[in-house]
Motif scaffolding. Structure first.
Motif, PDB file in Angstrom:
ATOM      1  N   VAL A  42      20.459  -3.219 -68.281  1.00  0.00           N
ATOM      2  CA  VAL A  42      19.548  -2.356 -68.942  1.00  0.00           C
ATOM      3  C   VAL A  42      18.248  -2.624 -68.030  1.00  0.00           C
ATOM      4  O   VAL A  42      18.051  -3.585 -67.548  1.00  0.00           O
ATOM      5  N   PRO A  43      17.505  -1.269 -67.758  1.00  0.00           N
ATOM      6  CA  PRO A  43      17.984   0.035 -68.130  1.00  0.00           C
ATOM      7  C   PRO A  43      19.325   0.226 -67.189  1.00  0.00           C
ATOM      8  O   PRO A  43      19.569  -0.437 -66.286  1.00  0.00           O
ATOM      9  N   GLY A  44      20.109   1.137 -67.805  1.00  0.00           N
ATOM     10  CA  GLY A  44      21.417   1.404 -67.330  1.00  0.00           C
ATOM     11  C   GLY A  44      21.560   2.187 -66.102  1.00  0.00           C
ATOM     12  O   GLY A  44      22.634   2.193 -65.515  1.00  0.00           O
ATOM     13  N   GLN A  45      20.674   3.124 -65.802  1.00  0.00           N
ATOM     14  CA  GLN A  45      20.611   3.939 -64.484  1.00  0.00           C
ATOM     15  C   GLN A  45      20.140   2.913 -63.325  1.00  0.00           C
ATOM     16  O   GLN A  45      19.200   2.359 -63.416  1.00  0.00           O
ATOM     17  N   ALA A  46      21.031   3.195 -62.192  1.00  0.00           N
ATOM     18  CA  ALA A  46      20.509   2.594 -61.025  1.00  0.00           C
ATOM     19  C   ALA A  46      19.215   2.965 -60.569  1.00  0.00           C
ATOM     20  O   ALA A  46      18.967   3.975 -60.537  1.00  0.00           O
ATOM     21  N   GLY A  47      18.442   1.963 -59.941  1.00  0.00           N
ATOM     22  CA  GLY A  47      16.913   2.058 -59.812  1.00  0.00           C
ATOM     23  C   GLY A  47      16.083   2.219 -60.748  1.00  0.00           C
ATOM     24  O   GLY A  47      14.938   2.408 -60.276  1.00  0.00           O
ATOM     25  N   LYS A  48      16.210   2.197 -62.062  1.00  0.00           N
ATOM     26  CA  LYS A  48      15.359   2.343 -63.094  1.00  0.00           C
ATOM     27  C   LYS A  48      15.040   0.826 -63.527  1.00  0.00           C
ATOM     28  O   LYS A  48      15.805   0.060 -63.506  1.00  0.00           O
ATOM     29  N   PHE A  49      14.023   0.663 -64.043  1.00  0.00           N
ATOM     30  CA  PHE A  49      13.226  -0.714 -64.357  1.00  0.00           C
ATOM     31  C   PHE A  49      12.660  -0.683 -65.575  1.00  0.00           C
ATOM     32  O   PHE A  49      11.776   0.332 -65.801  1.00  0.00           O
ATOM     33  N   PHE A  50      12.224  -1.662 -66.294  1.00  0.00           N
ATOM     34  CA  PHE A  50      11.382  -1.872 -67.545  1.00  0.00           C
ATOM     35  C   PHE A  50      10.051  -2.094 -66.755  1.00  0.00           C
ATOM     36  O   PHE A  50      10.306  -2.796 -65.565  1.00  0.00           O
ATOM     37  N   THR A  51       8.899  -1.433 -67.166  1.00  0.00           N
ATOM     38  CA  THR A  51       7.640  -1.938 -66.683  1.00  0.00           C
ATOM     39  C   THR A  51       6.760  -2.692 -67.975  1.00  0.00           C
ATOM     40  O   THR A  51       7.326  -2.811 -69.080  1.00  0.00           O
ATOM     41  N   ALA A  52       5.528  -3.098 -67.428  1.00  0.00           N
ATOM     42  CA  ALA A  52       4.721  -3.662 -68.382  1.00  0.00           C
ATOM     43  C   ALA A  52       4.623  -2.671 -69.672  1.00  0.00           C
ATOM     44  O   ALA A  52       4.149  -3.191 -70.700  1.00  0.00           O
ATOM     45  N   THR A  53       4.647  -1.654 -69.462  1.00  0.00           N
ATOM     46  CA  THR A  53       4.437  -0.385 -70.668  1.00  0.00           C
ATOM     47  C   THR A  53       5.712   0.081 -71.116  1.00  0.00           C
ATOM     48  O   THR A  53       5.498   0.881 -72.289  1.00  0.00           O
ATOM     49  N   THR A  54       6.795   0.002 -70.608  1.00  0.00           N
ATOM     50  CA  THR A  54       8.055   0.346 -71.126  1.00  0.00           C
ATOM     51  C   THR A  54       8.919  -0.511 -71.834  1.00  0.00           C
ATOM     52  O   THR A  54      10.266  -0.403 -71.919  1.00  0.00           O
TER      53      THR A  54
END
Length: 136
Positions: A42-54
């Protein structure tokens, strides 16, 4: 001269004892078993990341993985606080060079330490442990 030598020896012993106490308190990150196989992230999409605000709110409070599920927190940018809450509290500062390993069913939580934070969580299981039923 003898008194000065004795004082120096006592100071050296005190320094060694202090270093030994610090080493005994050293916090050691759990290790992912070598045979563990990645099955999700997670996040499940390649190239996606959690951020400080998400960061999902559930990750900011104590939670666990399912039985048999290991996790690896991979920070791409910035810094993240990773706290293991049992059997005793251990706190780590994660960055791009320091991943965090999550043991199955162990209470833990995270918190952002920098505004530029980007991270993902990978999930692993050992061969022969069966499917891991997690709703994502």
């Amino acid at each position: 001269a003898a008194a000065a030598a004795a004082a120096a020896a006592a100071a050296a012993v005190a320094m060694l004892l202090s270093a030994a106490r610090r080493a005994a308190r050293a916090v050691v990150m759990p290790r992912l078993p070598a045979a563990a196989t990645k099955y999700s992230q997670v996040p499940g999409q390649a190239g996606k990341f959690f951020t400080a605000t998400t960061i999902p709110k559930g990750l900011l409070k104590q939670h666990t993985t399912k039985a048999g599920t290991w996790g690896v927190i991979r920070v791409r940018r910035g810094r993240l606080r990773y706290q293991i809450n049992e059997p005793k509290v251990l706190v780590f500062e994660l960055d791009a060079g320091t991943p965090g390993v999550i043991e199955p069913q162990v209470l833990h939580e995270v918190a952002p330490l920098s505004e530029d934070l980007e991270f993902a969580v990978e999930f692993y299981r050992l061969p022969g442990t069966g499917p891991v039923d997690e709703k994502r």
